[in-house]
Scaffold this active site. Structure first.
Site, PDB file in Angstrom:
ATOM      1  N   CYS A 135       0.834  -1.200   0.000  1.00  0.00           N
ATOM      2  CA  CYS A 135       0.000   0.000   0.000  1.00  0.00           C
ATOM      3  C   CYS A 135       0.871   1.254   0.000  1.00  0.00           C
ATOM      4  CB  CYS A 135      -0.921  -0.005   1.222  1.00  0.00           C
ATOM      5  SG  CYS A 135      -2.039   1.413   1.262  1.00  0.00           S
ATOM      6  N   GLY A 150      -2.796  -6.821 -10.153  1.00  0.00           N
ATOM      7  CA  GLY A 150      -2.597  -5.540 -10.804  1.00  0.00           C
ATOM      8  C   GLY A 150      -3.108  -5.518 -12.236  1.00  0.00           C
ATOM      9  N   ARG A 193      -9.994  -4.224  -8.546  1.00  0.00           N
ATOM     10  CA  ARG A 193     -11.080  -3.322  -8.929  1.00  0.00           C
ATOM     11  C   ARG A 193     -12.093  -3.947  -9.882  1.00  0.00           C
ATOM     12  NH1 ARG A 193      -7.518   1.431 -10.944  1.00  0.00           N
ATOM     13  NH2 ARG A 193      -6.028  -0.290 -11.071  1.00  0.00           N
TER      14      ARG A 193
END
Length: 338
Positions: free
Chosen positions: A104, A216, A239
């Site tokens: 992060c 990713g 996402r």
């Protein structure tokens, strides 16, 4: 086989596909929703900081529904003693895996000397992982970047993997981007640094004893299948799984995990959430706390826009409940019939 070893086996099997830990997104309501779509995919919590648990006593952050298994707790921290204590709390709460966040890039994380900045101190990461493994019996895993700032990923990533392997870590999830700790926002760090999937694939042959997952920019099950066919052990999707959950999770069990097709539809999932929503409201919760995670259920399909609009506009209103979800679903059905 002991229960502990059975759990490790189940988690290892599930880790062929996982939903990435995402701050403010993968809370317990999101995970329950995702679990309805895929019974086999490994789910991760948002990052929970070890200081919040150990010093702050914020044990409510560990709450989850038993239906979420297999589910992993991601911890943030850099103090081996504190992380060991937090790991014990996680295992006591029932989590199947403890994951250490070394990826992060947020300012808040940097100020606490954990997250992606730990890519600069692999020896400390190894000490943290070793302390956690000494404290608990469940799997300790690490999620990392390929490097930070001006580091050379070709040198940094192998050295990092060697350090955590020496500590006893056997599973690592690699976000195939650098993190720029200066000059890019956390959001920009998810998009701007170029992806280097080839580097991650090279690590597969260099570290044959490690279980490596790639993370990713992965947008589809087809892409996930390609990585698995190329030899990687697992794929972690973030996402895309959140914004288009049915596209990613609706067929995950059959295509990735080898299960029989469930026969479920996205409409079935929406209806299956109604008892959960009712229970959440009865316990004092608010509708939008759950439905905000459901907005992408019909993404790309007729009726998706009206579904989002009805839930977005109505879920925060006083007295909003399951009837609003049924109203939104009825309009989706009308949109698809038109």
């Amino acid at each position: 086989m002991t229960q502990e070893n059975q759990t490790k086996t189940d988690v290892l099997r599930a880790s062929r596909l996982s939903v990435a830990p995402m701050m403010d997104w993968t809370d317990r309501h999101c995970r329950y929703f995702h679990r309805l779509m895929s019974g086999a995919t490994l789910l991760y919590t948002e990052m929970v900081t070890a200081p919040a648990l150990v010093r702050g006593g914020a044990l409510h952050l560990l709450e989850f529904n038993a239906e979420e298994h297999p589910v992993a707790l991601q911890l943030g921290g850099s103090d081996p003693v504190e992380l060991a204590q937090a790991a014990r709390l996680g295992v006591d709460a029932g989590y199947d895996e403890i994951n250490l966040n070394c990826g992060c890039p947020s300012d808040r994380v940097q100020s606490g000397t954990f997250g992606a900045i730990l890519m600069k101190t692999p020896t400390l990461v190894a000490d943290c992982a070793r302390a956690m493994m000494d404290a608990v019996g469940c799997e300790i895993t690490v999620k990392c970047r390929i490097g930070v700032d001006d580091q050379d990923p070709e040198a940094v990533l192998p050295a990092f993997l060697e350090a955590v392997r020496e500590a006893g870590v056997r599973r690592v999830q690699i976000h195939a981007r650098k993190a720029w700790l200066q000059g890019l926002s956390p959001k920009e760090n998810r998009d701007i640094p170029p992806l280097d999937y080839d580097l991650v694939l090279r690590m597969r042959s260099r570290f044959p004893d490690l279980h490596l997952s790639v993370n990713g920019g992965i947008e589809s099950l087809e892409q996930a299948e390609d990585f698995l066919n190329a030899g990687l052990d697992g794929v972690m999707i973030g996402r895309a799984a959140y914004h288009r959950p049915w596209d990613i999770l609706g067929e995950a069990d059959s295509r990735i995990h080898g299960a029989a097709p469930s026969g479920q539809s996205a409409e079935d999932i929406a209806r299956a959430m109604l008892p959960y929503i009712e229970a959440h409201l009865t316990s004092g919760g608010k509708l939008h706390q759950v439905t905000r995670h459901m907005l992408g259920l019909f993404a790309g399909r007729p009726g998706a826009r009206v579904w989002r609009r009805v839930l977005s506009e109505g879920a925060s209103r006083a007295g909003a409940g399951p009837a609003l979800v049924e109203e939104a679903l009825a309009q989706v059905d009308q949109g698809q019939a038109a």
